[in-house]
Every structure is written in C-alpha cells, then in structure tokens.
Scaffold this motif. Sequence first.
Motif, PDB file in Angstrom:
ATOM      1  N   UNK A 155       0.834  -1.201   0.000  1.00 39.28           N
ATOM      2  CA  UNK A 155       0.000   0.000   0.000  1.00 39.28           C
ATOM      3  C   UNK A 155       0.868   1.251   0.000  1.00 39.28           C
ATOM      4  N   UNK A 156       0.320   2.305  -0.580  1.00 40.67           N
ATOM      5  CA  UNK A 156       1.052   3.553  -0.726  1.00 40.67           C
ATOM      6  C   UNK A 156       0.104   4.691  -0.356  1.00 40.67           C
ATOM      7  N   UNK A 157       0.648   5.705   0.312  1.00 34.63           N
ATOM      8  CA  UNK A 157      -0.189   6.803   0.781  1.00 34.63           C
ATOM      9  C   UNK A 157       0.477   8.154   0.544  1.00 34.63           C
ATOM     10  N   UNK A 158      -0.351   9.143   0.343  1.00 32.22           N
ATOM     11  CA  UNK A 158       0.148  10.512   0.368  1.00 32.22           C
ATOM     12  C   UNK A 158       0.559  10.839   1.795  1.00 32.22           C
ATOM     13  N   UNK A 159       1.574  11.671   1.940  1.00 28.85           N
ATOM     14  CA  UNK A 159       2.065  12.013   3.279  1.00 28.85           C
ATOM     15  C   UNK A 159       0.970  12.619   4.145  1.00 28.85           C
ATOM     16  N   UNK A 160       0.075  13.357   3.534  1.00 26.69           N
ATOM     17  CA  UNK A 160      -0.959  14.065   4.285  1.00 26.69           C
ATOM     18  C   UNK A 160      -1.994  13.139   4.921  1.00 26.69           C
ATOM     19  N   UNK A 161      -2.048  11.879   4.479  1.00 28.40           N
ATOM     20  CA  UNK A 161      -3.072  10.966   5.008  1.00 28.40           C
ATOM     21  C   UNK A 161      -2.483   9.764   5.739  1.00 28.40           C
ATOM     22  N   UNK A 162      -1.177   9.635   5.747  1.00 29.79           N
ATOM     23  CA  UNK A 162      -0.540   8.487   6.407  1.00 29.79           C
ATOM     24  C   UNK A 162      -0.949   8.411   7.868  1.00 29.79           C
ATOM     25  N   UNK A 163      -1.278   7.202   8.293  1.00 31.84           N
ATOM     26  CA  UNK A 163      -1.655   6.994   9.679  1.00 31.84           C
ATOM     27  C   UNK A 163      -3.127   7.247   9.963  1.00 31.84           C
ATOM     28  N   UNK A 164      -3.841   7.837   8.996  1.00 41.08           N
ATOM     29  CA  UNK A 164      -5.260   8.125   9.196  1.00 41.08           C
ATOM     30  C   UNK A 164      -6.155   7.391   8.186  1.00 41.08           C
ATOM     31  N   UNK A 165      -5.682   7.189   6.980  1.00 45.10           N
ATOM     32  CA  UNK A 165      -6.459   6.512   5.947  1.00 45.10           C
ATOM     33  C   UNK A 165      -5.828   5.168   5.617  1.00 45.10           C
ATOM     34  N   UNK A 166      -6.660   4.191   5.338  1.00 47.45           N
ATOM     35  CA  UNK A 166      -6.196   2.847   5.037  1.00 47.45           C
ATOM     36  C   UNK A 166      -6.932   2.311   3.812  1.00 47.45           C
TER      37      UNK A 166
END
Length: 126
Positions: free
Chosen positions: A59-70
Amino acid sequence: QVQLVESGGGLVQAGGSLRLSCVASGRTFRNYPMAWFRQAPRKEREFVAAISRMSGGLTYYADSVKGRLTISGDNAKNTVYLQMNNLKPEDTAVYYCAAPRGVVTQYRSQDNYAYWGQGTQVTVSS
C-alpha cells in the motif's frame, strides 16, 4: 464495459470516520493496482492511496493521510475500500476510485489510470 462506482461519502465532523467503497464491474482487477484520488474545490486532483493488487499487496499513501487513511481490497467482491479515520477539514474533497488498463508501477500518477468512478463527496466540518 468497465465501471467503477464509489459510495460512502458524506458529512462528518472533524475527528470522525468514514469508509468509502468502490465496486468494480466489467472485468476483474484481482492482480491490478487500485487507487484513490481526491479533488478539493479550486485545487487539482491529487493522489491519496493505492494498493498494488486488489487481492492484497503493498500500500502507498500521500504524506498528508498516512496513519489516518487505510486502503484495502476484497477480491471476492471486486471492491476496494478507503477507511478514513481522524478526518480533518482539509480532507474535504470529491474522492475518486481509479483503476488501470494493465499493470503499472507508478501508482501515484493519475496518468496511469484509465478507468475512473464518478466520485463521492466527503465534507469534514470543523
């Protein structure tokens, strides 16, 4: 004909949660990446999250959503999800599900995605 249909958006207070769903039809995306993008008012569409394979993968995330969106996928249902926790007003946007025509490795680039859903509105009040 490939179709992506998102659902689950709505109005929520800051700190709240939502779960977005994207049901794919017309073909199986089991071994293909799936992604979520979003577009806020007067801003360009931006990458949110991607999963390397709907059947389960990196999985890959934008920095702004890491830790909050899955992001997660359910291959049996041909569905990808975006669990959104601890939402912030800056998360307010139309959220789009996207799928490629084939295998891609640049998950964050919207140019690599051929199929798009109609979008679902997420509004976070302060």
